[in-house]
Design an enzyme around this catalytic site. Structure first.
Site: not given
Ligand code: GLA
Length: 384
Positions: A35-36, A67, A123-125, A159, A171, A220
């Protein structure tokens, strides 16, 4: 040895001198997926997993980064004619430096040692955490006070334009602005935010499916295009709409014939998901955890069937999580095609939940899930 002692000693060996320390967390999203970038609503929380940096300013305009996760080093000269992306992990760090300078802020060079506990590809950024910790460190070392909303925007730009991933702001924003013990309801259009307390009767539990399907980035961007197509096709009848945020469920239903079937379903996910986030903030505010859980479950169905960003392993893990005693709800979290499942679980049921979900998922998939209960953290800042 504590993390900072280790970072300090390793920094001294590699670069010499005494550094300052910074941190930026990864995140889990409780509800509001994809949704962002539709100007909509999200509700993430910052995690204990975080990127940490030991960093010191240099006299010149070179940034070196090492790193501890992959043992590699790289450098960039801020005065070079052009700094091109390299297609690897350094793009997240150097992209932020390049974007800060592009926005007109002059940075000092720096030596940076980074170490991150955010699992990559789950998926945890992990990438947002690396971007934010680097940006925070560079700005601080150059003598600037950090505006965490601006930093989030710069990191998203890095990004989008440097890494080439068209992500939204969620994120980077939560990594910058997380609030201890709270989820953060974010309006991704105005960037207004509201901390939502998590009732201590419940815990957020994250379970990693341990799979990550490589098509994630391409898919995506395709999802983004479908949303843009939806807006374009609805504009002639709905007038001044900027994004799917401006489309109500009723309007979408009324004009669904204008959209190709798949585009309609993509739009339906976004429109209904925005509604679920708004409802979720309300029910969480009054402590109705059952209602919150139902919204999480509905969100998963919508991601699975309408947005089509789940996969067999994640669906299985969600099904297992949802069938445990004490669970309020469970859904995939993050961009999709693998990664993690987030569940809301009664505090007293967490230990059993972790054990049973791990066993059942192993039985079903052959993967051993990393599962942990989390306590939401503050956003980025100095490490101490
Ligand atoms: C990734 C993207 C976010 C968001 C999510 C899905 O994490 O970096 O900006 O769009 O997917 O909600």
């Amino acid at each position: 040895m504590s993390d900072t002692v280790f970072l300090r000693e390793t920094f001294a060996e590699r670069f010499g001198g005494s550094p300052r320390f910074f941190r930026a967390p990864g995140r889990v999203n409780l509800i509001g997926e994809h949704t962002d970038y539709n100007d909509g609503f999200v509700m993430p929380a910052a995690l204990e997993f975080q990127a940490e940096a030991a960093a010191a300013a240099r006299q010149d305009r070179i940034i070196t980064i090492h790193s501890l996760n992959n043992g590699r080093s790289a450098e960039i000269d801020l005065d070079a004619e052009a700094n091109a992306p390299r297609g690897d992990w350094t793009d997240y760090a150097f992209g932020v430096a390049v974007m800060i300078e592009k926005a007109g802020t002059t940075l000092k060079g720096a030596d940076i040692l980074v170490s991150s506990s955010v699992p990559v590809g789950s998926g945890l950024s992990s990438s947002a955490a690396l971007e934010v910790v680097t940006g925070y460190a560079l700005l601080s070392l150059s003598g600037y006070a950090v505006d965490t909303v601006e930093l989030a925007k710069i990191c998203q730009k890095a990004e989008n334009e440097y890494v080439g991933m068209r992500c939204g702001i969620m994120d980077q924003f939560i990594s910058c602005n997380g609030v201890h013990d709270h989820a953060l309801m974010i309006d991704c259009r105005s960037l207004e935010r509201k901390p939502v307390p998590i009732d201590p009767k419940a815990r957020i539990v994250v379970a990693n499916s341990m799979v990550h399907h490589a098509l994630a980035d391409g898919e995506y961007n395709k999802r983004r295009q479908s949303c843009e197509e939806g807006v374009r096709l609805l504009q002639p009848v709905l007038g001044d709409i900027q994004a799917l945020r401006d489309v109500s469920f009723d309007a979408l239903e009324e004009h669904r014939d204008l959209l190709p079937e798949a585009t309609y379903r993509r739009c339906r996910h976004i429109v209904t998901e925005n509604g679920r986030v708004l409802a979720a903030a309300e029910v969480l505010e009054r402590g109705d955890l059952d209602a919150f859980g139902r919204l999480m479950n509905a969100s998963h169905v919508s991601m699975r069937d309408d947005y089509e960003i789940s996969c067999a392993e994640v669906d299985k893990l969600v099904e297992i999580a949802q069938s445990q005693p004490g669970v309020f709800g469970a859904r995939m979290t993050g961009g999709g095609f693998g990664g993690c499942v987030v569940s809301l679980v009664a505090a007293g049921a967490v230990d059993d939940f972790v054990e049973k979900v791990r066993a059942a998922y192993f039985e079903a998939s052959g993967h051993t899930s990393d599962i942990f209960a989390c306590a939401p953290q503050d956003g980025a800042g100095p490490l101490f």
